[in-house]
Design a protein around this motif. Structure first.
Motif, PDB file in Angstrom:
ATOM      1  N   ILE A 115      20.692  67.203 -37.246  1.00  0.00           N
ATOM      2  CA  ILE A 115      19.471  67.557 -36.518  1.00  0.00           C
ATOM      3  C   ILE A 115      19.769  67.780 -35.039  1.00  0.00           C
ATOM      4  O   ILE A 115      19.250  68.708 -34.422  1.00  0.00           O
ATOM      5  N   SER A 116      20.622  66.958 -34.471  1.00  0.00           N
ATOM      6  CA  SER A 116      20.867  67.024 -33.026  1.00  0.00           C
ATOM      7  C   SER A 116      22.080  67.867 -32.638  1.00  0.00           C
ATOM      8  O   SER A 116      22.386  67.961 -31.451  1.00  0.00           O
ATOM      9  N   ASN A 117      22.771  68.457 -33.586  1.00  0.00           N
ATOM     10  CA  ASN A 117      23.999  69.225 -33.331  1.00  0.00           C
ATOM     11  C   ASN A 117      25.100  68.358 -32.716  1.00  0.00           C
ATOM     12  O   ASN A 117      25.953  68.854 -31.985  1.00  0.00           O
ATOM     13  N   ALA A 118      25.081  67.075 -33.015  1.00  0.00           N
ATOM     14  CA  ALA A 118      26.058  66.148 -32.436  1.00  0.00           C
ATOM     15  C   ALA A 118      27.464  66.430 -32.957  1.00  0.00           C
ATOM     16  O   ALA A 118      28.438  66.253 -32.229  1.00  0.00           O
ATOM     17  N   PHE A 119      27.586  66.855 -34.199  1.00  0.00           N
ATOM     18  CA  PHE A 119      28.906  67.141 -34.756  1.00  0.00           C
ATOM     19  C   PHE A 119      29.544  68.338 -34.050  1.00  0.00           C
ATOM     20  O   PHE A 119      30.736  68.333 -33.749  1.00  0.00           O
ATOM     21  N   ALA A 120      28.746  69.359 -33.787  1.00  0.00           N
ATOM     22  CA  ALA A 120      29.267  70.535 -33.086  1.00  0.00           C
ATOM     23  C   ALA A 120      29.705  70.163 -31.675  1.00  0.00           C
ATOM     24  O   ALA A 120      30.737  70.637 -31.186  1.00  0.00           O
ATOM     25  N   TRP A 121      28.936  69.312 -31.009  1.00  0.00           N
ATOM     26  CA  TRP A 121      29.302  68.877 -29.659  1.00  0.00           C
ATOM     27  C   TRP A 121      30.599  68.086 -29.687  1.00  0.00           C
ATOM     28  O   TRP A 121      31.476  68.290 -28.853  1.00  0.00           O
ATOM     29  N   LEU A 122      30.736  67.186 -30.670  1.00  0.00           N
ATOM     30  CA  LEU A 122      31.949  66.383 -30.763  1.00  0.00           C
ATOM     31  C   LEU A 122      33.171  67.263 -31.038  1.00  0.00           C
ATOM     32  O   LEU A 122      34.236  67.054 -30.450  1.00  0.00           O
TER      33      LEU A 122
END
Length: 144
Positions: free
Chosen positions: A67-74
């Motif tokens: 939902i938060s695009n945290a994986f893409a940021w990481l």
């Protein structure tokens, strides 16, 4: 006919008047994502400490991350590491490895339900060894 006066607003980011500035979307802002990842880590740690079901923890992390695009940021942060970072990101995003692992879990589930748990351990170990070999070969191939 008179023109209404323009409301006075201060320029964003201390830019001179008349200069357009583009704001970074919230999912690319490290001031949002770093606390989000720290919060995820703390909640996972608390969940493991209080013996919350691991499936619930994993599902929550996946839901929040998607939902938060945290994986893409990481992955973007990992890609910033010189030389090896982009290679790691490429390895993590290889669809074949993800597909191989997903099929392995599905077959494991079916085999365990039918009573072949010892065989499952053997072939899962073999599968992990093959995946590690593919990853090491990919990394060496990119570096050499």
């Amino acid at each position: 006919m008179s023109v209404p006066p323009k409301p006075e607003t201060p320029p964003a980011n201390d830019a001179p008047e008349g200069v357009l500035t583009r704001r970074t979307p919230w999912w690319r802002n490290w001031k949002v994502m770093l606390p989000l990842w720290l919060g995820i880590a703390v909640l996972v740690g608390l969940g493991l400490h209080f013996n919350v079901d691991r499936g619930v923890i994993a599902g929550s992390v996946v839901a929040i991350g998607l939902i938060s695009n945290a994986f893409a940021w990481l992955l973007g942060v990992i890609a910033l590491v010189p030389v090896i970072g982009p290679v790691i990101v490429k390895v993590l995003s290889i669809g074949f490895i993800w597909l191989l692992n997903a099929v392995g879990y599905l077959v494991s589930y079916i085999a365990i339900r039918r009573g072949y748990s010892k065989d499952v351990l053997t072939y899962r170990g073999l599968t992990v060894a093959i995946i590690i070999g593919i990853v090491i070969g990919f990394v060496l191939g990119k570096l050499i």
